[in-house]
Design a protein around this motif. Structure first.
Motif, PDB file in Angstrom:
ATOM      1  N   LEU A  29       0.865  -1.179   0.000  1.00 28.95           N
ATOM      2  CA  LEU A  29       0.000   0.000   0.000  1.00 28.95           C
ATOM      3  C   LEU A  29       0.898   1.224   0.000  1.00 28.95           C
ATOM      4  CD1 LEU A  29      -2.696  -0.935   2.652  1.00 28.95           C
ATOM      5  CD2 LEU A  29      -2.913  -0.947   0.176  1.00 28.95           C
ATOM      6  N   LYS A  30       0.491   2.236  -0.734  1.00 29.93           N
ATOM      7  CA  LYS A  30       1.292   3.446  -0.848  1.00 29.93           C
ATOM      8  C   LYS A  30       0.392   4.646  -0.588  1.00 29.93           C
ATOM      9  CE  LYS A  30       2.612   5.447  -4.912  1.00 29.93           C
ATOM     10  NZ  LYS A  30       3.172   5.454  -6.251  1.00 29.93           N
ATOM     11  N   SER A  31       0.881   5.623   0.153  1.00 25.01           N
ATOM     12  CA  SER A  31       0.112   6.832   0.389  1.00 25.01           C
ATOM     13  C   SER A  31      -0.097   7.563  -0.924  1.00 25.01           C
ATOM     14  CB  SER A  31       0.857   7.761   1.352  1.00 25.01           C
ATOM     15  OG  SER A  31       0.964   7.162   2.597  1.00 25.01           O
ATOM     16  N   ARG A  32      -1.287   8.128  -1.075  1.00 21.43           N
ATOM     17  CA  ARG A  32      -1.585   8.891  -2.288  1.00 21.43           C
ATOM     18  C   ARG A  32      -0.640  10.082  -2.414  1.00 21.43           C
ATOM     19  NH1 ARG A  32      -5.846   8.244  -5.102  1.00 21.43           N
ATOM     20  NH2 ARG A  32      -7.019   7.331  -3.403  1.00 21.43           N
ATOM     21  N   LEU A  33      -0.410  10.790  -1.292  1.00 21.11           N
ATOM     22  CA  LEU A  33       0.463  11.964  -1.273  1.00 21.11           C
ATOM     23  C   LEU A  33       1.606  11.749  -0.291  1.00 21.11           C
ATOM     24  CD1 LEU A  33      -2.200  14.849  -1.112  1.00 21.11           C
ATOM     25  CD2 LEU A  33      -1.081  13.912  -3.134  1.00 21.11           C
ATOM     26  N   THR A  34       2.738  12.376  -0.573  1.00 20.68           N
ATOM     27  CA  THR A  34       3.848  12.335   0.377  1.00 20.68           C
ATOM     28  C   THR A  34       3.478  13.189   1.588  1.00 20.68           C
ATOM     29  OG1 THR A  34       4.952  14.300  -0.491  1.00 20.68           O
ATOM     30  CG2 THR A  34       5.520  12.170  -1.519  1.00 20.68           C
ATOM     31  N   ALA A  35       4.273  13.099   2.643  1.00 17.41           N
ATOM     32  CA  ALA A  35       4.012  13.883   3.854  1.00 17.41           C
ATOM     33  C   ALA A  35       4.046  15.381   3.551  1.00 17.41           C
ATOM     34  CB  ALA A  35       5.019  13.524   4.938  1.00 17.41           C
ATOM     35  N   ALA A  39       0.911  17.953   3.772  1.00 17.63           N
ATOM     36  CA  ALA A  39       0.994  19.150   4.617  1.00 17.63           C
ATOM     37  C   ALA A  39       0.594  20.398   3.825  1.00 17.63           C
ATOM     38  CB  ALA A  39       2.399  19.310   5.184  1.00 17.63           C
ATOM     39  N   ILE A  40       1.014  20.476   2.572  1.00 11.48           N
ATOM     40  CA  ILE A  40       0.681  21.635   1.741  1.00 11.48           C
ATOM     41  C   ILE A  40      -0.816  21.674   1.454  1.00 11.48           C
ATOM     42  CG2 ILE A  40       0.951  22.641  -0.572  1.00 11.48           C
ATOM     43  CD1 ILE A  40       3.919  21.756  -0.410  1.00 11.48           C
ATOM     44  N   ILE A  41      -1.396  20.566   1.021  1.00 10.44           N
ATOM     45  CA  ILE A  41      -2.825  20.566   0.679  1.00 10.44           C
ATOM     46  C   ILE A  41      -3.661  20.763   1.941  1.00 10.44           C
ATOM     47  CG2 ILE A  41      -3.202  18.061   0.743  1.00 10.44           C
ATOM     48  CD1 ILE A  41      -4.732  20.554  -1.746  1.00 10.44           C
ATOM     49  N   GLU A  42      -3.187  20.255   3.061  1.00 13.59           N
ATOM     50  CA  GLU A  42      -3.897  20.454   4.328  1.00 13.59           C
ATOM     51  C   GLU A  42      -3.919  21.945   4.693  1.00 13.59           C
ATOM     52  OE1 GLU A  42      -2.689  18.800   8.453  1.00 13.59           O
ATOM     53  OE2 GLU A  42      -3.413  17.097   7.268  1.00 13.59           O
ATOM     54  N   ARG A  43      -2.796  22.623   4.471  1.00 15.53           N
ATOM     55  CA  ARG A  43      -2.723  24.058   4.770  1.00 15.53           C
ATOM     56  C   ARG A  43      -3.643  24.849   3.854  1.00 15.53           C
ATOM     57  NH1 ARG A  43      -3.814  27.384   7.214  1.00 15.53           N
ATOM     58  NH2 ARG A  43      -2.800  29.364   7.409  1.00 15.53           N
ATOM     59  N   ILE A  44      -3.632  24.508   2.566  1.00 13.65           N
ATOM     60  CA  ILE A  44      -4.506  25.193   1.608  1.00 13.65           C
ATOM     61  C   ILE A  44      -5.972  24.939   1.973  1.00 13.65           C
ATOM     62  CG2 ILE A  44      -5.255  25.262  -0.811  1.00 13.65           C
ATOM     63  CD1 ILE A  44      -2.294  24.543  -1.532  1.00 13.65           C
ATOM     64  N   LEU A  75       7.350  25.067  -3.940  1.00 17.39           N
ATOM     65  CA  LEU A  75       5.896  25.009  -3.753  1.00 17.39           C
ATOM     66  C   LEU A  75       5.180  24.864  -5.087  1.00 17.39           C
ATOM     67  CD1 LEU A  75       5.251  27.650  -0.955  1.00 17.39           C
ATOM     68  CD2 LEU A  75       4.923  25.181  -0.814  1.00 17.39           C
ATOM     69  N   TYR A  76       5.601  25.636  -6.088  1.00 15.04           N
ATOM     70  CA  TYR A  76       4.984  25.533  -7.419  1.00 15.04           C
ATOM     71  C   TYR A  76       5.096  24.101  -7.948  1.00 15.04           C
ATOM     72  CZ  TYR A  76       4.783  30.659  -7.884  1.00 15.04           C
ATOM     73  OH  TYR A  76       4.513  31.994  -7.727  1.00 15.04           O
ATOM     74  N   THR A  77       6.286  23.527  -7.822  1.00 13.87           N
ATOM     75  CA  THR A  77       6.513  22.162  -8.304  1.00 13.87           C
ATOM     76  C   THR A  77       5.673  21.161  -7.524  1.00 13.87           C
ATOM     77  OG1 THR A  77       8.756  22.742  -8.961  1.00 13.87           O
ATOM     78  CG2 THR A  77       8.283  20.396  -8.655  1.00 13.87           C
ATOM     79  N   THR A  78       5.641  21.308  -6.214  1.00 13.43           N
ATOM     80  CA  THR A  78       4.901  20.365  -5.374  1.00 13.43           C
ATOM     81  C   THR A  78       3.404  20.466  -5.614  1.00 13.43           C
ATOM     82  OG1 THR A  78       6.652  20.515  -3.718  1.00 13.43           O
ATOM     83  CG2 THR A  78       4.568  19.543  -3.018  1.00 13.43           C
ATOM     84  N   VAL A  79       2.881  21.671  -5.754  1.00 17.27           N
ATOM     85  CA  VAL A  79       1.447  21.826  -6.028  1.00 17.27           C
ATOM     86  C   VAL A  79       1.117  21.231  -7.396  1.00 17.27           C
ATOM     87  CG1 VAL A  79      -0.405  23.482  -6.439  1.00 17.27           C
ATOM     88  CG2 VAL A  79       1.079  23.749  -4.459  1.00 17.27           C
ATOM     89  N   ARG A  83      -1.621  18.304  -7.930  1.00 20.34           N
ATOM     90  CA  ARG A  83      -2.707  18.378  -8.915  1.00 20.34           C
ATOM     91  C   ARG A  83      -2.722  17.128  -9.797  1.00 20.34           C
ATOM     92  NH1 ARG A  83      -1.432  24.565 -10.306  1.00 20.34           N
ATOM     93  NH2 ARG A  83      -3.123  25.567  -9.140  1.00 20.34           N
ATOM     94  N   THR A  84      -1.549  16.681 -10.216  1.00 22.27           N
ATOM     95  CA  THR A  84      -1.463  15.478 -11.056  1.00 22.27           C
ATOM     96  C   THR A  84      -1.954  14.252 -10.300  1.00 22.27           C
ATOM     97  OG1 THR A  84       0.392  16.409 -12.301  1.00 22.27           O
ATOM     98  CG2 THR A  84       0.115  14.014 -12.367  1.00 22.27           C
TER      99      THR A  84
END
Length: 108
Positions: A29-35, A39-44, A75-79, A83-84
């Protein structure tokens, strides 16, 4: 999980999807998003429906220990990666919008 419980119901549903795991192969099993992505999407999402500035996101992740000249491109790269990865979930009613030096979760 406790931070997500404090969010609006429609945001909670989106965040549950973000935090899900997926089957990588028959044994893993693999997490959909990295930590960091989570953290970034949680903040947004925590600012919904208001936008969250890049500085605020950066400070929340790196506590001001990394200069904005370094973290804004990251941040631009991670967002973009977020999105992908969330593309199957994103529709016209669920998007991460970039606007005027900030990001905003759109749930219409």
């Amino acid at each position: 999980a406790s931070r997500i419980a404090l969010m609006l119901k429609e945001v909670q549903q989106f965040m549950r999807y973000c935090g899900d795991v997926q089957v990588d192969d028959q044994m893993t099993l693999k997490s959909r998003l990295t930590a960091t992505e989570l953290a970034i999407i949680e903040r947004i999402a925590s600012g919904y429906p208001q936008p969250i500035g890049l500085e605020e996101i950066s400070d929340g992740l790196w506590n001001g220990h990394v200069g904005l000249d370094v973290c804004i491109p990251a941040l631009y790269t991670t967002v973009s990666r977020i999105r992908t990865k969330l593309d199957p979930y994103q529709t016209e009613t669920h998007e991460i919008l970039g606007e005027n030096g900030s990001y905003r979760l759109s749930l219409s």
